[in-house]
Design an enzyme around this catalytic site. Structure first.
Site, PDB file in Angstrom:
ATOM      1  N   PRO A 132       0.771  -1.253   0.000  1.00 33.44           N
ATOM      2  CG  PRO A 132       0.026  -0.940   2.192  1.00 33.44           C
ATOM      3  CD  PRO A 132       0.741  -1.922   1.298  1.00 33.44           C
ATOM      4  CB  CYS A 133       3.075   2.819  -2.472  1.00 35.75           C
ATOM      5  SG  CYS A 133       2.228   2.472  -4.014  1.00 35.75           S
TER       6      CYS A 133
END
Length: 174
Positions: A132-133
């Site tokens: 989850p950047c």
């Protein structure tokens, strides 16, 4: 760095209103992104179209986009340098619904002076959403770059904030 020593299977799916390409090897998911990103990431000759092999991955991503899933149980096979791997591992430690800064990630991996390198490694994340950047924002809380655009990043953060998850700074515990 690209996966070159194993067969890669890829397919295109409509996931939560977004058209995304997914790719996997026998080891796990190795790519999530738009057709444009896919065309830049892959080599023409190094993959086989097989939507069925990716169905379970598409289902988990769809569940996430529908607010039915907060974590993924997908095996990953994302090639990268040791530094990139450490950054991507740190991204998986960001709690659902939280936002952290690039500085937070640099501190978390024990490299506080590497904020720019952290940003570069985050930008190279081949497995969007699952790693989850999108939860990483500027130090002042502003939305910053995202390979699939700020509209999608905003959408993902709003999706995660619906059930009271909050949008404050996350607590990353090593």
């Amino acid at each position: 760095m690209r996966i070159t020593d194993r067969t890669m299977y890829a397919g295109e799916f409509d996931i939560g209103g977004w058209r995304l390409w997914l790719a996997k090897t026998d080891r796990g998911l190795c790519f999530v992104g738009s057709e444009e990103a896919w065309s830049h990431w892959r080599k023409k000759e190094d993959w086989v179209r097989d939507d069925e092999k990716l169905r379970v991955y598409a289902e988990q991503l769809s569940e996430y986009m529908q607010g039915e899933r907060t974590t993924f149980t997908l095996p990953l096979d994302a090639d990268g340098t040791a530094f990139q791997q450490s950054v991507w591992k740190a991204l998986t430690e960001i709690p659902f619904g939280a936002r952290v800064s690039y500085t937070d990630i640099a501190n978390f991996i024990g490299k506080p002076s590497s904020v720019r390198a952290v940003g570069t490694a985050i930008g190279a994340n081949p497995v969007l959403i699952v790693v989850p950047c999108h939860r990483v924002v500027g130090k002042n809380g502003t939305l910053t770059g995202f390979r699939e655009g700020l509209e999608m990043k905003r959408h993902l953060l709003e999706l995660e904030s619906r059930d009271g998850a909050g949008l404050g700074a996350g607590r990353m515990v090593k």
